[in-house]
Design an enzyme around this catalytic site. Structure first.
Site: not given
Ligand code: FAD
Ligand code: NAD
Length: 466
Positions: A43, A186, A445
């Site tokens: 799947t 869902g 950063h």
């Protein structure tokens, strides 16, 4: 004539559970036969994780271009009105699926796994019959591993067919539907419903519960609700679907206080859950102990029958590809004689909505329900420089930790790009990290990851940029 074969390990189902088990077994020198009735990759690779994320990406790109086309971009970018050829998008997605599934086929070949293409019928705990291109084959094994996955739940009054689609058909449409209904808010309903809304469909979502993503905590879902509103998606909550009139393409439902609702839709996607795939291939004959509709397994993936194992969706929730793969590793190691147990610190989950939602470990409410005294720390992406530069300042990262020793119990996040933070969440839980470990780690950063450090600072009572 029936061909006969024997092997040490026979795996039924070649999804992420079955193919990973086959590779790992072959790598450890275990003679392995893998039987797959449809496509290797299961799947996940063929009609699930990968194709859905491809469609979601295409829809995000199209939506961004549409925003620029409207000349409202604060970045100063304008483009001509964009258009999309969904047939071409689907072809691009299919090529990617093909590349990945050929890759898995190649890995299996290289590892020495014998792949039998055909549907397996289980005769007993050591024998399986496969009907394949060369006829009937009977395979005898020492160990039988069930990795048959799951299938979409159909609504009895709204069977799949025609314009009523499962996720499989919804991933291969030729055109963007003008009016698209989704039953179930869902994972699949929201991921694909939002994708089609961004591609230009008028989307209506009909959900039985009184909220979206009932499995997720409400604070995480709020930014997704806001995004659905901005996209013009109609939400019909606490509704029960009555039926679909195919001649007029009319979907009808009953809402709160028995109010009747209806609408005309080109396509209706039914996404009301998936069930373990356990019927129609002789599994009943083994009379395995079950856990509801799923095969019951212990923490080594043993079923109630000696040397019969089960992994992945067929063993129940959470039905996620990475859980199937992790179970596969454990089960094969146990077969190989190692002392392994499937006891992960967390099974992280990502919902690829816009914005994305990520969870790993437990929420503050779950900690309280378990009687654990916890502290939390939160950092908003509105104060994260990298998020601002990406026009992605919606959402937050939250950390949950024990009050007494600061051991991290869970992470939750919502925001654009947070799916890529999930590995750090999982790692910190698996390594039993403390808040001080995250706070003391240099985070580059500017990056979205700085929000983790800031959330840890906040939980420790020394927030920096808030
Ligand atoms: P499957 O992948 O279902 O594989 C089972 C295989 O067994 C199939 O190939 C089937 O053909 C074969 N089989 C069954 N019976 C037999 C038989 N008798 N003989 C021979 N072969 C047989 N999960 C995530 O973690 N992340 C995601 O983003 C995500 N997105 C998804 C999106 C969609 C639209 C869907 C439908 C699912 C998604 N999932 C996602 C869930 C994920 O696909 C499954 O959890 C995962 O595929 C389970 O792996 P599995 O190996 O247990 O079963
Ligand atoms: P789901 O369980 O996530 O959601 C089903 C929704 O349908 C729920 O909100 C439920 O309340 C609703 N519902 C149930 N019956 C209904 C009815 N009769 N009418 C209206 N609403 C109804 O199931 P799904 O979206 O079909 O996805 C199946 C599984 O596939 C997921 O549970 C998950 O394991 C997996 N999946 C994972 C991902 C991911 O990891 N990003 C993505 C897609 C699918």
């Amino acid at each position: 004539m029936t061909l006969q074969k024997s092997t040490t390990l026979l795996i039924v189902g070649g999804g992420p559970g079955g193919y990973v088990a086959a590779l790992r077994a072959a790598q450890q020198g275990i003679a392995t036969v893998l039987v797959e009735g449809s496509g290797v990759g299961g799947t996940c690779l063929n009609v699930g994780c990968i194709p859905s994320k491809a469609l979601i990406h295409a829809s995000a790109e199209f939506h961004r271009a549409t925003r620029y086309g409207q000349k409202t971009s604060p970045l100063g970018i304008t483009t001509a009105a964009p258009s999309i050829d969904l047939g071409q998008t689907v072809a691009w997605k299919d090529a990617m699926v093909s590349k990945l599934t050929s890759g898995v086929n190649g890995l299996l070949r290289k590892a020495g796994v014998e792949l039998i293409q055909g549907w397996a019928c289980i005769l007993d705990g050591k024998t399986v019959e496969v009907e394949h291109s060369e006829g009937l084959m009977r395979v005898q094994c020492e160990h039988l591993m069930l990795a048959t996955g799951s299938q979409a739940v159909a609504l009895p009054h709204l069977p799949f067919g025609g314009d009523v689609l499962s996720s499989t058909q919804a991933l291969s449409l030729a055109q963007v539907p003008t009016r698209f209904a989704v039953i179930g808010a869902g994972y699949i309903g929201l991921e694909l419903g939002m994708a089609y809304a961004r591609l230009g469909s008028q989307v209506t979502i009909v959900e039985a519960s009184n909220r979206l993503l009932p499995g997720y905590d409400a604070d995480l879902v709020k930014p997704v609700e806001a995004s659905l509103k901005a996209l013009g998606v109609q939400l019909q909550l606490s509704c029960s679907v009555k039926g679909f009139e195919a001649q007029t393409n009319t979907l009808s439902w009953t809402g709160p206080d028995s109010a009747e609702g209806r609408g005309q839709f080109d396509k209706v996607l039914v996404a009301v859950g998936r069930h373990p795939f356990t019927k129609g291939f002789g599994l009943e004959s083994l009379q395995l102990a079950m856990n509801g509709k799923a095969i019951r397994v212990d923490d080594q993936c043993r079923t109630s029958m000696h040397q019969v194992w089960a992994i992945g969706d067929v063993t129940g929730e959470p039905m996620l590809a990475h859980r199937a793969m992790a179970q596969a590793e454990v089960a094969v190691d146990v077969i190989a004689g190692k002392n392994r147990h499937f006891m992960p610190a967390s099974i992280p989950a990502v919902c690829f909505t816009d914005p994305e939602i990520v969870t790993a470990g437990i929420t503050p409410e779950q900690a309280t329900a378990l009687g654990i005294d916890c502290i939390t720390g939160i950092f908003l992406f509105a104060a994260n420089g990298r998020a601002m530069t990406m026009e992605a300042s919606t959402g937050f990262v939250r950390v949950v930790a024990r009050r007494d020793n600061h051991a991290i119990l869970g992470w939750q996040a919502v925001g654009e790009g947070v799916a890529e933070l999930v590995s750090t969440f999982g790692l910190s839980l698996e390594m039993q990290s403390r808040l001080e470990d995250i706070a003391g780690t240099i985070h580059a950063h500017p990056s979205l990851g700085e929000a983790l450090q800031e959330a840890a600072f906040h939980a420790l009572g020394r927030g920096l940029h808030r």
